[in-house]
Design a protein around this motif. Structure first.
Motif, PDB file in Angstrom:
ATOM      1  N   UNK A  40      40.296 -54.716 -27.283  1.00 28.73           N
ATOM      2  CA  UNK A  40      40.463 -55.694 -26.204  1.00 28.73           C
ATOM      3  C   UNK A  40      39.115 -56.159 -25.669  1.00 28.73           C
ATOM      4  N   UNK A  41      38.163 -55.245 -25.560  1.00 23.90           N
ATOM      5  CA  UNK A  41      36.873 -55.566 -24.972  1.00 23.90           C
ATOM      6  C   UNK A  41      35.910 -56.209 -25.971  1.00 23.90           C
ATOM      7  N   UNK A  42      35.934 -55.732 -27.208  1.00 23.99           N
ATOM      8  CA  UNK A  42      34.897 -56.128 -28.162  1.00 23.99           C
ATOM      9  C   UNK A  42      35.405 -56.822 -29.427  1.00 23.99           C
ATOM     10  N   UNK A  43      36.709 -56.830 -29.669  1.00 16.95           N
ATOM     11  CA  UNK A  43      37.223 -57.422 -30.892  1.00 16.95           C
ATOM     12  C   UNK A  43      37.028 -58.933 -30.923  1.00 16.95           C
ATOM     13  N   UNK A  44      36.825 -59.464 -32.120  1.00 19.80           N
ATOM     14  CA  UNK A  44      36.677 -60.911 -32.326  1.00 19.80           C
ATOM     15  C   UNK A  44      37.603 -61.296 -33.473  1.00 19.80           C
ATOM     16  N   UNK A  45      38.561 -62.130 -33.200  1.00 21.48           N
ATOM     17  CA  UNK A  45      39.603 -62.477 -34.153  1.00 21.48           C
ATOM     18  C   UNK A  45      39.019 -62.897 -35.496  1.00 21.48           C
ATOM     19  N   UNK A  46      39.461 -62.219 -36.553  1.00 25.07           N
ATOM     20  CA  UNK A  46      39.061 -62.562 -37.907  1.00 25.07           C
ATOM     21  C   UNK A  46      37.689 -62.079 -38.323  1.00 25.07           C
ATOM     22  N   UNK A  47      36.929 -61.461 -37.398  1.00 19.61           N
ATOM     23  CA  UNK A  47      35.557 -61.076 -37.719  1.00 19.61           C
ATOM     24  C   UNK A  47      35.235 -59.625 -37.374  1.00 19.61           C
ATOM     25  N   UNK A  48      35.641 -59.171 -36.188  1.00 22.17           N
ATOM     26  CA  UNK A  48      35.329 -57.818 -35.727  1.00 22.17           C
ATOM     27  C   UNK A  48      36.607 -57.198 -35.198  1.00 22.17           C
ATOM     28  N   UNK A  49      37.018 -56.084 -35.803  1.00 19.75           N
ATOM     29  CA  UNK A  49      38.262 -55.432 -35.411  1.00 19.75           C
ATOM     30  C   UNK A  49      38.035 -53.924 -35.278  1.00 19.75           C
ATOM     31  N   UNK A  50      38.572 -53.345 -34.223  1.00 19.53           N
ATOM     32  CA  UNK A  50      38.492 -51.905 -34.027  1.00 19.53           C
ATOM     33  C   UNK A  50      39.792 -51.268 -34.488  1.00 19.53           C
ATOM     34  N   UNK A  51      39.671 -50.321 -35.417  1.00 18.25           N
ATOM     35  CA  UNK A  51      40.840 -49.693 -36.020  1.00 18.25           C
ATOM     36  C   UNK A  51      40.593 -48.186 -36.116  1.00 18.25           C
ATOM     37  N   UNK A  52      41.677 -47.434 -36.277  1.00 17.68           N
ATOM     38  CA  UNK A  52      41.554 -46.001 -36.483  1.00 17.68           C
ATOM     39  C   UNK A  52      41.164 -45.727 -37.927  1.00 17.68           C
ATOM     40  N   UNK A  53      40.190 -44.822 -38.094  1.00 24.37           N
ATOM     41  CA  UNK A  53      39.798 -44.395 -39.419  1.00 24.37           C
ATOM     42  C   UNK A  53      40.445 -43.066 -39.766  1.00 24.37           C
ATOM     43  N   UNK A  54      39.833 -42.313 -40.645  1.00 23.15           N
ATOM     44  CA  UNK A  54      40.352 -41.000 -41.012  1.00 23.15           C
ATOM     45  C   UNK A  54      40.435 -40.118 -39.775  1.00 23.15           C
ATOM     46  N   UNK A  55      41.501 -39.337 -39.693  1.00 25.73           N
ATOM     47  CA  UNK A  55      41.743 -38.408 -38.585  1.00 25.73           C
ATOM     48  C   UNK A  55      41.813 -39.121 -37.236  1.00 25.73           C
ATOM     49  N   UNK A  56      42.075 -40.426 -37.254  1.00 24.37           N
ATOM     50  CA  UNK A  56      42.211 -41.179 -36.021  1.00 24.37           C
ATOM     51  C   UNK A  56      40.914 -41.521 -35.329  1.00 24.37           C
ATOM     52  N   UNK A  57      39.769 -41.284 -35.984  1.00 26.20           N
ATOM     53  CA  UNK A  57      38.486 -41.605 -35.363  1.00 26.20           C
ATOM     54  C   UNK A  57      38.325 -43.121 -35.242  1.00 26.20           C
ATOM     55  N   UNK A  58      37.777 -43.594 -34.126  1.00 26.07           N
ATOM     56  CA  UNK A  58      37.609 -45.050 -33.949  1.00 26.07           C
ATOM     57  C   UNK A  58      36.533 -45.603 -34.879  1.00 26.07           C
ATOM     58  N   UNK A  59      36.826 -46.733 -35.469  1.00 24.20           N
ATOM     59  CA  UNK A  59      35.869 -47.419 -36.330  1.00 24.20           C
ATOM     60  C   UNK A  59      35.868 -48.902 -35.985  1.00 24.20           C
ATOM     61  N   UNK A  60      34.799 -49.579 -36.370  1.00 18.14           N
ATOM     62  CA  UNK A  60      34.737 -51.029 -36.240  1.00 18.14           C
ATOM     63  C   UNK A  60      34.700 -51.615 -37.640  1.00 18.14           C
ATOM     64  N   UNK A  61      35.570 -52.564 -37.894  1.00 21.36           N
ATOM     65  CA  UNK A  61      35.676 -53.212 -39.197  1.00 21.36           C
ATOM     66  C   UNK A  61      35.103 -54.620 -39.089  1.00 21.36           C
ATOM     67  N   UNK A  62      34.029 -54.863 -39.834  1.00 23.90           N
ATOM     68  CA  UNK A  62      33.414 -56.192 -39.889  1.00 23.90           C
ATOM     69  C   UNK A  62      33.972 -56.925 -41.100  1.00 23.90           C
ATOM     70  N   UNK A  63      34.383 -58.192 -40.893  1.00 23.02           N
ATOM     71  CA  UNK A  63      34.975 -58.978 -41.979  1.00 23.02           C
ATOM     72  C   UNK A  63      34.298 -60.336 -42.045  1.00 23.02           C
ATOM     73  N   UNK A  64      33.668 -60.621 -43.175  1.00 19.07           N
ATOM     74  CA  UNK A  64      32.998 -61.904 -43.358  1.00 19.07           C
ATOM     75  C   UNK A  64      33.950 -62.894 -44.026  1.00 19.07           C
ATOM     76  N   UNK A  65      33.754 -64.159 -43.759  1.00 16.90           N
ATOM     77  CA  UNK A  65      34.624 -65.200 -44.317  1.00 16.90           C
ATOM     78  C   UNK A  65      34.595 -65.221 -45.839  1.00 16.90           C
ATOM     79  N   UNK A  66      33.490 -64.732 -46.438  1.00 18.52           N
ATOM     80  CA  UNK A  66      33.391 -64.736 -47.903  1.00 18.52           C
ATOM     81  C   UNK A  66      34.241 -63.645 -48.547  1.00 18.52           C
ATOM     82  N   UNK A  67      34.727 -62.693 -47.719  1.00 22.09           N
ATOM     83  CA  UNK A  67      35.574 -61.622 -48.241  1.00 22.09           C
ATOM     84  C   UNK A  67      34.942 -60.249 -48.211  1.00 22.09           C
ATOM     85  N   UNK A  68      33.655 -60.153 -47.885  1.00 21.66           N
ATOM     86  CA  UNK A  68      33.012 -58.838 -47.799  1.00 21.66           C
ATOM     87  C   UNK A  68      33.433 -58.149 -46.502  1.00 21.66           C
TER      88      UNK A  68
END
Length: 237
Positions: A40-68
């Motif tokens: 809610x505070x830091x996510x950016x639609x389509x580019x920066x998303x905060x998701x749970x990783x292994x064991x529920x640890x918080x992670x940030x997922x960066x997504x570039x328009x090129x697919x990386x």
């Protein structure tokens, strides 16, 4: 991977250094915050998303328009994944890596700070086994490409001061620029006296055939731990 500083040896910082300005900064959010709060505070639609990783640890997922994509754990500020637009993984995480915070994440791009290797404190220091905080996110470095970026910070606490009696602010920026992964690691002296440190981004690269892998620094000496720790020298141009 483009990195401003892969390793510093014997750096000495004077006090009263100040961080550079940033474009979009929110009040620092503790790493212990829920993934939903971080999104809610830091996510950016389509580019920066905060998701749970292994064991529920918080992670940030960066997504570039090129697919990386790149995935960064707040625990240790460890980049655990960097995928090309093809979906191919560049980094390697050991199959026996644990994600319960009992030890650093074994793989990806873990930190070594304020000590590289063995020495006066625990091996590779403490930065890789502490929760980092989110300082800012952005996706507007180049509006046409919308490079996703996250900036993480680590400061001293009771645990670090008992081990290493200095006040500091470590700032780590991870950016996707097309297929490139860019990292920037800065250490700011917030103490009233100078201090020395060593640091590294201890990168694990996935390879198809380890016997064909070579260190890409021709003519330089390196330590080959897989060969009982003896010194070796990469030949060629």
């Amino acid at each position: 991977m483009a990195t401003r500083c892969q390793k510093w040896t014997g750096c000495r910082l004077a006090p009263a250094l100040r961080p550079r300005s940033v474009r979009r900064v929110w009040p620092v959010q503790a790493a212990a915050a829920s993934v939903a709060d971080l999104q809610k505070r830091h996510g950016i639609l389509g580019s920066v998303e905060f998701v749970e990783g292994n064991a529920g640890l918080p992670t940030v997922l960066l997504k570039h328009a090129c697919g990386s994509t790149a995935q960064v754990y707040l625990f240790g500020a460890t980049i655990a994944s960097w995928k090309q637009p093809s979906g191919d993984e560049v980094l390697y995480v050991r199959p026996d890596a644990v994600f319960d915070k009992s030890k650093p994440i074994s793989g990806g791009v873990p930190h070594c700070f304020p000590q590289f290797g063995p020495g006066a404190i625990q091996q590779h220091g403490f930065a890789r086994n502490l929760d980092w905080e989110v300082a800012s996110t952005s996706a507007d470095l180049q509006p046409d490409e919308r490079d996703p970026e996250v900036e993480l910070v680590l400061t001293e606490n009771d645990y670090t001061l008992k081990m290493w009696p200095h006040k500091f602010k470590a700032v780590y920026t991870v950016t996707l620029h097309g297929e490139q992964l860019r990292t920037d690691f800065r250490v700011l002296n917030t103490d009233d006296k100078p201090f020395e440190f060593t640091a590294a981004l201890h990168t694990y690269i996935e390879v198809l055939h380890v016997n064909d892998a070579k260190v890409g620094y021709a003519g330089y000496k390196y330590l080959a731990n897989c060969r009982t720790g003896r010194s070796d020298k990469q030949m060629g141009k």
